[in-house]
Design a protein around this motif. Structure first.
Motif, short mmCIF file in Angstrom:
data_model
loop_
_atom_site.label_atom_id
_atom_site.label_comp_id
_atom_site.label_asym_id
_atom_site.label_seq_id
_atom_site.Cartn_x
_atom_site.Cartn_y
_atom_site.Cartn_z
N ASN A 124 0.99 0.27 -10.56
CA ASN A 124 1.40 1.64 -9.72
C ASN A 124 0.28 1.61 -9.07
O ASN A 124 -0.19 3.01 -8.93
CB ASN A 124 0.94 2.73 -10.55
CG ASN A 124 -0.81 2.71 -11.01
OD1 ASN A 124 -1.35 1.77 -11.02
ND2 ASN A 124 -1.06 3.60 -12.12
N ALA A 125 -0.40 0.65 -8.31
CA ALA A 125 -0.42 0.66 -6.95
C ALA A 125 -0.16 2.20 -5.37
O ALA A 125 -1.33 2.52 -5.87
CB ALA A 125 -1.13 -0.85 -6.16
N LYS A 126 0.35 1.40 -5.63
CA LYS A 126 0.86 2.62 -4.89
C LYS A 126 0.90 4.73 -5.05
O LYS A 126 0.70 5.00 -4.62
CB LYS A 126 2.16 2.67 -3.65
CG LYS A 126 2.37 3.73 -2.40
CD LYS A 126 4.11 2.87 -2.12
CE LYS A 126 5.07 1.29 -1.57
NZ LYS A 126 3.86 1.73 -0.71
N LEU A 161 -5.54 -1.45 -3.33
CA LEU A 161 -4.94 0.42 -3.70
C LEU A 161 -5.98 0.86 -2.37
O LEU A 161 -5.61 1.45 -2.24
CB LEU A 161 -6.28 0.43 -4.85
CG LEU A 161 -5.52 0.41 -5.78
CD1 LEU A 161 -7.19 1.14 -7.16
CD2 LEU A 161 -4.31 1.05 -6.16
N ILE A 162 -6.94 -0.13 -1.50
CA ILE A 162 -7.20 0.11 -0.42
C ILE A 162 -6.32 0.88 0.65
O ILE A 162 -6.18 1.45 1.59
CB ILE A 162 -8.63 -0.75 -0.87
CG1 ILE A 162 -10.00 0.13 -1.31
CG2 ILE A 162 -9.07 0.12 1.34
CD1 ILE A 162 -11.10 -0.88 -0.88
N GLU A 163 -5.89 -1.12 0.57
CA GLU A 163 -4.04 -0.86 1.75
C GLU A 163 -3.64 -0.12 2.06
O GLU A 163 -3.17 0.70 2.42
CB GLU A 163 -3.73 -2.33 1.35
CG GLU A 163 -2.78 -2.64 1.90
CD GLU A 163 -2.27 -3.52 3.13
OE1 GLU A 163 -4.02 -3.57 4.17
OE2 GLU A 163 -1.98 -3.97 4.15
N GLU A 164 -2.76 0.41 0.81
CA GLU A 164 -2.23 1.52 0.42
C GLU A 164 -2.92 3.06 0.74
O GLU A 164 -1.81 4.10 1.28
CB GLU A 164 -1.91 2.28 -1.19
CG GLU A 164 -0.78 0.51 -1.19
CD GLU A 164 -0.04 0.65 -0.54
OE1 GLU A 164 1.13 1.74 -0.29
OE2 GLU A 164 1.05 -0.51 -1.80
N ILE A 165 -3.49 3.22 0.56
CA ILE A 165 -4.88 4.57 1.13
C ILE A 165 -4.47 4.86 2.47
O ILE A 165 -4.37 5.64 3.04
CB ILE A 165 -6.12 4.35 0.08
CG1 ILE A 165 -5.93 4.83 -1.57
CG2 ILE A 165 -7.12 5.44 1.07
CD1 ILE A 165 -7.59 4.12 -2.14
N LEU A 166 -5.42 3.60 2.95
CA LEU A 166 -5.36 3.33 4.23
C LEU A 166 -3.76 3.89 5.12
O LEU A 166 -4.08 4.03 5.41
CB LEU A 166 -5.77 2.25 5.51
CG LEU A 166 -7.66 2.43 4.34
CD1 LEU A 166 -8.22 0.76 4.81
CD2 LEU A 166 -8.43 3.47 5.29
N ALA A 167 -2.82 3.69 4.56
CA ALA A 167 -2.01 3.64 4.98
C ALA A 167 -1.50 5.33 5.05
O ALA A 167 -0.15 5.79 6.18
CB ALA A 167 -0.69 3.13 3.72
N MET A 168 -1.78 5.30 4.28
CA MET A 168 -1.88 7.24 4.00
C MET A 168 -2.83 8.22 4.77
O MET A 168 -2.68 9.32 5.74
CB MET A 168 -1.44 7.73 2.99
CG MET A 168 -0.43 6.86 2.47
SD MET A 168 -0.86 7.89 0.05
CE MET A 168 0.06 5.59 -1.00
N ASP A 219 3.71 -1.68 -7.75
CA ASP A 219 4.58 -0.92 -7.37
C ASP A 219 5.68 -1.11 -8.76
O ASP A 219 6.91 -0.17 -8.42
CB ASP A 219 4.92 -0.55 -6.09
CG ASP A 219 3.39 -0.55 -5.47
OD1 ASP A 219 2.61 0.25 -6.34
OD2 ASP A 219 3.35 -1.41 -4.38
N ILE A 220 5.66 -1.37 -10.25
CA ILE A 220 7.13 -1.58 -10.63
C ILE A 220 7.36 0.23 -11.34
O ILE A 220 8.05 0.37 -11.45
CB ILE A 220 7.08 -2.10 -11.54
CG1 ILE A 220 5.94 -2.52 -12.73
CG2 ILE A 220 7.23 -3.74 -11.41
CD1 ILE A 220 6.50 -3.74 -13.90
N PHE A 221 5.62 0.84 -10.95
CA PHE A 221 5.65 1.97 -12.16
C PHE A 221 5.34 3.34 -11.36
O PHE A 221 4.36 2.62 -10.46
CB PHE A 221 5.16 2.04 -13.24
CG PHE A 221 5.66 0.96 -14.59
CD1 PHE A 221 6.59 1.06 -14.98
CD2 PHE A 221 4.79 0.36 -15.18
CE1 PHE A 221 6.82 0.16 -15.39
CE2 PHE A 221 5.38 -0.30 -16.32
CZ PHE A 221 6.11 -0.43 -16.41
N ALA A 222 5.68 4.75 -11.41
CA ALA A 222 5.54 5.95 -10.05
C ALA A 222 4.39 6.43 -11.56
O ALA A 222 4.32 7.43 -10.54
CB ALA A 222 6.30 5.69 -9.77
N ILE A 223 3.03 6.65 -12.34
CA ILE A 223 3.09 7.11 -13.16
C ILE A 223 1.71 6.75 -12.76
O ILE A 223 1.44 6.18 -12.04
CB ILE A 223 3.06 7.51 -14.42
CG1 ILE A 223 2.50 5.99 -14.72
CG2 ILE A 223 4.81 7.51 -14.98
CD1 ILE A 223 2.10 5.85 -16.92
#
Length: 242
Positions: A124-126, A161-168, A219-223
């Protein structure tokens, strides 16, 4: 916003997490189990640090199942081990899971003084990154580690997780956070890195390759489960399936 990493649950103190958004990671396998259980309809997950604590809580709750491990193996008398593949909708939907593991549930308990505690993994990283970006507090990623020590599998998950955060959004990174990010960016084939981890080899030697495969999916889950007052649930409005 500043992002830091604690390399194991043993490195967490109330002062370290107080006033921060905490993301607890135990990719192999506790937080992946928690996420999967709630995806498949569990009412709640109660993380405990000892078998005795879990058995005591079981007497006060309804619709309870027991899950967990010691030395990566199912605990005698428990319903399930620490394998996310066991927590199917057929067996977990509508149930309250009491979970105790060697590393993950201890890291969650040690993080209880954070402003909020989010449960994260590669699966659920993203989603967990997006959730954390919605708050103003600094972020600390708590890696469960392995027996109080640094764990490669949690570290690279923190980098993801940090990569995803920095994309936002923009964020300041501590040295250890920068190192996790660089590790992830240099090993986008996560398995090529994680296969060198001691914890990976332990699970592989136990014949748990299918668990590893499941846990390394991204990222197979969105919860985004949240831990509050001793219980992990989905916040109101979140649905359990993608």
């Amino acid at each position: 916003m500043r992002i830091d990493i604690a390399i194991s649950g043993d490195h967490v103190s109330p002062d370290l997490v107080r006033g921060k958004t905490v993301i607890v990671i135990d990719t192999l396998r506790a937080t992946t189990v928690i996420i999967t259980s709630l995806v498949n309809g569990a009412k709640s997950v109660v993380p405990v640090t000892t078998v005795e604590e879990g058995l005591g809580i079981m007497k006060r709750m309804e619709n309870v199942v027991l899950g967990g491990e010691r030395k990566s193996m199912k605990i005698d008398g428990f319903d399930f081990s620490n394998s996310p593949r066991e927590y199917t909708r057929e067996v977990i939907s509508g149930k309250n899971l009491i979970l105790t593991t060697t590393n993950g549930t201890k890291a969650i308990s040690k993080s209880k003084d954070g402003t909020r505690i989010l449960i994260g993994a590669l699966v659920n990283a993203k989603a967990v990154a997006r959730k954390a970006c919605g708050y103003t507090e600094d972020i600390i990623i708590v890696n469960a580690g392995t027996d109080g020590r640094f764990s490669m599998d949690d570290f690279i998950t923190g980098g993801a997780l940090i990569e995803e955060i920095l994309a936002m959004r923009n964020a300041d990174l501590t040295d250890i956070s920068k190192t996790a990010l660089m590790t992830y960016r240099n090993h986008k084939d996560i398995r090529s890195y994680v296969k060198e981890a001691a914890h990976f080899r332990i699970l592989e030697d136990l014949g748990l390759q299918d668990d590893i495969d499941f846990c390394l999916q991204k990222d197979i889950f969105a919860i985004v489960p949240e831990f509050d007052h001793g219980v992990i649930k989905l916040p109101e409005g979140q649905i359990s399936l993608l």
